[in-house]
Design an enzyme around this catalytic site. Sequence first.
Site, PDB file in Angstrom:
ATOM      1  N   THR A 102       0.830  -1.202   0.000  1.00 47.09           N
ATOM      2  CA  THR A 102       0.000   0.000   0.000  1.00 47.09           C
ATOM      3  C   THR A 102       0.865   1.252   0.000  1.00 47.09           C
ATOM      4  O   THR A 102       0.539   2.242  -0.660  1.00 47.09           O
ATOM      5  CB  THR A 102      -0.926  -0.013   1.224  1.00 47.09           C
ATOM      6  OG1 THR A 102      -1.697  -1.216   1.212  1.00 47.09           O
ATOM      7  CG2 THR A 102      -1.855   1.186   1.223  1.00 47.09           C
ATOM      8  N   TYR A 188       3.878 -12.351   6.021  1.00 48.65           N
ATOM      9  CA  TYR A 188       2.755 -11.909   5.181  1.00 48.65           C
ATOM     10  C   TYR A 188       2.468 -12.975   4.125  1.00 48.65           C
ATOM     11  O   TYR A 188       3.317 -13.264   3.292  1.00 48.65           O
ATOM     12  CB  TYR A 188       3.142 -10.576   4.543  1.00 48.65           C
ATOM     13  CG  TYR A 188       2.112  -9.912   3.659  1.00 48.65           C
ATOM     14  CD1 TYR A 188       0.769 -10.265   3.675  1.00 48.65           C
ATOM     15  CD2 TYR A 188       2.495  -8.871   2.810  1.00 48.65           C
ATOM     16  CE1 TYR A 188      -0.153  -9.626   2.874  1.00 48.65           C
ATOM     17  CE2 TYR A 188       1.581  -8.212   2.002  1.00 48.65           C
ATOM     18  CZ  TYR A 188       0.253  -8.601   2.034  1.00 48.65           C
ATOM     19  OH  TYR A 188      -0.652  -7.962   1.243  1.00 48.65           O
ATOM     20  N   LYS A 217       0.156 -12.069   8.805  1.00 58.54           N
ATOM     21  CA  LYS A 217      -0.853 -11.315   8.071  1.00 58.54           C
ATOM     22  C   LYS A 217      -1.398 -12.275   7.013  1.00 58.54           C
ATOM     23  O   LYS A 217      -0.708 -12.599   6.051  1.00 58.54           O
ATOM     24  CB  LYS A 217      -0.259 -10.063   7.425  1.00 58.54           C
ATOM     25  CG  LYS A 217      -1.281  -9.273   6.601  1.00 58.54           C
ATOM     26  CD  LYS A 217      -0.640  -8.102   5.870  1.00 58.54           C
ATOM     27  CE  LYS A 217      -1.669  -7.373   5.007  1.00 58.54           C
ATOM     28  NZ  LYS A 217      -1.057  -6.277   4.212  1.00 58.54           N
ATOM     29  N   ILE A 256      -4.564  -5.767   9.425  1.00 57.83           N
ATOM     30  CA  ILE A 256      -3.625  -4.834   8.797  1.00 57.83           C
ATOM     31  C   ILE A 256      -4.381  -4.252   7.614  1.00 57.83           C
ATOM     32  O   ILE A 256      -4.662  -4.947   6.643  1.00 57.83           O
ATOM     33  CB  ILE A 256      -2.320  -5.528   8.393  1.00 57.83           C
ATOM     34  CG1 ILE A 256      -1.606  -6.045   9.649  1.00 57.83           C
ATOM     35  CG2 ILE A 256      -1.414  -4.572   7.613  1.00 57.83           C
ATOM     36  CD1 ILE A 256      -0.324  -6.804   9.383  1.00 57.83           C
TER      37      ILE A 256
END
Length: 360
Positions: A102, A188, A217, A256
């Site tokens: 992001t 992740y 995540k 998240i």
Amino acid sequence: MSLAYQQMSAFKFARPCSTNTRNRSARWVSPKAAVIPNFHLPMRSFEVKNRTSTDEIKSLRLITAIKTPYLPDGRFDLEAYDALVHMQIEDGVDGVIVGGTTGEGQLMSWDEHIMLIGHTINCFGTSIKVIGNTGSNSTREAIHATEQGFAVGMHAALHINPYYGKTSQEGMVSHFKCVLPMGPTIIYNVPSRTGQDIPPSVIQSLSENTTNLAGVKECVGHERTEQHTKNDITVWSGNDDECHDARWDHGATGVISVASNLVPGLMRELMFEGKNSSLNAKLLPLINWLFCEPNPIGLNTALAQLGVVRPVFRLPYVPLSLAKRVEFVNIVKEIGRENFIGDKDVEVLDDDDFILVGRY
């Protein structure tokens, strides 16, 4: 003998051999500096002290994958960035991911990346947990970036599995074991981006061999979340549209989030104040809009429309279409402008208002 004197002496060469031809075959003696271990090397990972405990990272419920704003020439707009982070803190966000997908870490040089982590720590490290995305599909790069990230003070690291040039499950374990000793780490798992799932067996294997694994995540879904939590693995949902149910029905610790860039207060309410299906339903149109194109295109467009960042895009990202920008204005009105960050009126913006930067 003082340390400074010892260091200066280290650079003195051995006494030169006599010019007498009988000594020309004498054995050469190397300079002493060459045998002083790590004298000139930068800080290594074992010298870095953790700034926070793994348990502290495990307790975080709302972590924002923070946006990186730009100036018209493509450089970081640190004034706008600081304002974004400050608004996150004001609205009760627990942590930020710096330089994640992001935040467009994939479009940064490593120098930019580490600078932004250090800047965030220096400015906000006492008010919010700073998690640096120092992962890479190159183990060598992941090690080096993570050393640097902890050296500048980040509280934890975010690591992805090697993407594109994929490896075996044994290779994943070996890759993560190279970075886990450095400090608290979130792994992740996002197969839609990496092309490869991290199976629970890999996470379980890692958790049994380190105290630095903060959690995962997880973007695979609720069933996977339950698999992890049954094994006492902390999970943050990586999908905003699933985070409410993941938190309250499937054992996730939190999320998240991308959407919390825009509505941090409402996302905090969703994660902290009990099951709230009506609020979740209210936010779903915004979340679906944000991901109508690959992230972070929607978020970048929305923040520009809200007037909190300049409408500057580093290519290959480009703004959403005019029709989608009109749709966002209507979504803001439906949810309430007061629930979004910033204090300017939301605007549609013309196509010509956006600046696309290819050289940055």
